[in-house]
Design a protein around this motif. Structure first.
Motif, PDB file in Angstrom:
ATOM      1  N   VAL A   1       0.844  -1.213   0.000  1.00  0.00           N
ATOM      2  CA  VAL A   1       0.000   0.000   0.000  1.00  0.00           C
ATOM      3  C   VAL A   1       0.867   1.246   0.000  1.00  0.00           C
ATOM      4  CG1 VAL A   1      -2.000  -1.079   1.103  1.00  0.00           C
ATOM      5  CG2 VAL A   1      -0.208  -0.064   2.529  1.00  0.00           C
ATOM      6  N   TYR A   2       0.321   2.340  -0.486  1.00  0.00           N
ATOM      7  CA  TYR A   2       1.041   3.619  -0.600  1.00  0.00           C
ATOM      8  C   TYR A   2       0.105   4.759  -0.220  1.00  0.00           C
ATOM      9  CZ  TYR A   2       4.100   0.786  -3.582  1.00  0.00           C
ATOM     10  OH  TYR A   2       4.917  -0.200  -4.060  1.00  0.00           O
TER      11      TYR A   2
ATOM     12  N   ALA B   1       3.103  11.232  -3.940  1.00  0.00           N
ATOM     13  CA  ALA B   1       3.194  10.282  -5.050  1.00  0.00           C
ATOM     14  C   ALA B   1       4.649   9.992  -5.420  1.00  0.00           C
ATOM     15  CB  ALA B   1       2.438  10.814  -6.259  1.00  0.00           C
ATOM     16  N   GLU B   2       5.543  10.912  -5.014  1.00  0.00           N
ATOM     17  CA  GLU B   2       6.971  10.665  -5.261  1.00  0.00           C
ATOM     18  C   GLU B   2       7.763  11.168  -4.071  1.00  0.00           C
ATOM     19  OE1 GLU B   2       8.508  12.038  -8.997  1.00  0.00           O
ATOM     20  OE2 GLU B   2      10.582  11.714  -8.351  1.00  0.00           O
ATOM     21  N   TYR B   3       8.693  10.352  -3.575  1.00  0.00           N
ATOM     22  CA  TYR B   3       9.556  10.764  -2.465  1.00  0.00           C
ATOM     23  C   TYR B   3      10.984  10.355  -2.778  1.00  0.00           C
ATOM     24  CZ  TYR B   3      11.521  11.302   2.184  1.00  0.00           C
ATOM     25  OH  TYR B   3      12.305  11.694   3.238  1.00  0.00           O
ATOM     26  N   LYS B   4      11.852  11.378  -2.886  1.00  0.00           N
ATOM     27  CA  LYS B   4      13.267  11.147  -3.213  1.00  0.00           C
ATOM     28  C   LYS B   4      13.433  10.185  -4.383  1.00  0.00           C
ATOM     29  CE  LYS B   4      15.041  12.360   1.310  1.00  0.00           C
ATOM     30  NZ  LYS B   4      15.727  11.981   2.542  1.00  0.00           N
TER      31      LYS B   4
ATOM     32  N   LEU C   1      -2.592   5.477  -9.455  1.00  0.00           N
ATOM     33  CA  LEU C   1      -2.994   6.874  -9.657  1.00  0.00           C
ATOM     34  C   LEU C   1      -3.935   7.004 -10.851  1.00  0.00           C
ATOM     35  CD1 LEU C   1       0.606   8.430  -9.317  1.00  0.00           C
ATOM     36  CD2 LEU C   1      -1.027   7.938  -7.493  1.00  0.00           C
ATOM     37  N   SER C   2      -4.227   5.880 -11.506  1.00  0.00           N
ATOM     38  CA  SER C   2      -4.942   5.916 -12.785  1.00  0.00           C
ATOM     39  C   SER C   2      -6.439   6.145 -12.634  1.00  0.00           C
ATOM     40  CB  SER C   2      -4.729   4.590 -13.530  1.00  0.00           C
ATOM     41  OG  SER C   2      -5.423   3.554 -12.844  1.00  0.00           O
TER      42      SER C   2
END
Ligand code: ADE
Length: 219
Positions: A168-169, A173-176, A185-186
């Motif tokens: 799970v996330y 949406a973006e980290y490093k 995300l679709s």
């Protein structure tokens, strides 16, 4: 010992909502002898002390005279190993007595006369049954309907559909440079469900081939 886990989160909420009641009993209070001892040396010799029959028998008989019980469970490393299907089954039962052993064990006659089910939480030895009783209690209570606010979440747990859960996330949406899988995300619910199912299957195959094998034998 029980205060910490039972005064927190899901178990506490279940008690506050009136869905479950938990009563802790100290066996020491049921000793007829003046030294309040609950254990004695083993007949036939050997190391360690053995919990005596009388205080436990007095306590169990008192409890069963007050209300009906579906099971009298003894937590012990030589019991049936706990899994999700056993927790599910127990979550549908009425009152349960959980007996925690200590020292080297309990007098075998207790097991013969009073115990209806023996449960282990895994193939390792704890210093007492208390931690095992807390694990069992938590796993039973969290799946009783109405305990979790999002009722579906207990159902999507690892093991609930006999497979491990998909990863799970959450935001960002973006980290490093590490990105959340694009598919999540679709907004395409069907494709997302398929992705989760595929992830669950591959994760189970890699991490728990024993469970994977059972799953494909059944379906
Ligand atoms: N008591 C000691 N070890 C135990 C275990 N692994 N499961 C249940 N009860 C226990």
């Amino acid at each position: 010992m029980f205060d910490g886990p039972f005064q927190h989160s899901i178990v506490k909420r279940a008690v506050e909502k009136g869905i479950v009641e938990i009563h802790i009993h100290d066996i020491r209070e049921y000793t007829p002898n003046k030294h309040r001892s609950v254990d004695d040396y083993p007949y036939g010799g050997g190391s360690g002390m053995v919990m005596m029959i009388e205080p436990i028998a007095i306590l169990i008989e008192k409890l069963v005279s007050e209300r009906p019980y579906d099971e009298v469970i003894f937590l012990t490393p030589d019991g049936l190993v706990l899994d999700q299907s056993l927790s599910n089954r127990l979550s549908m039962s009425g009152n349960l007595i959980l007996l925690c052993g200590h020292y080297k064990g309990i007098d075998e006659r207790i097991r013969e006369r009073y115990i209806t089910m023996e449960i282990s939480i895994g193939d390792y030895v704890l210093s007492g049954g208390e931690l095992a009783a807390m694990v069992l209690t938590d796993s039973i209570i969290r799946i009783i309907p109405g305990v979790l606010s999002d009722e579906t979440s207990a159902l999507s747990d690892s093991f609930q559909n006999k497979l491990l859960s998909a990863p799970v996330y959450t935001r960002p949406a973006e980290y490093k440079g590490m990105k959340v899988p694009e598919i999540l995300l679709s907004g395409n619910d069907k494709a997302i469900s398929k992705w989760k199912e595929d992830q669950a299957v591959s994760r189970t195959r890699e991490r728990r081939p024993d469970i994977y094998q059972k799953y494909f034998n059944e379906y």
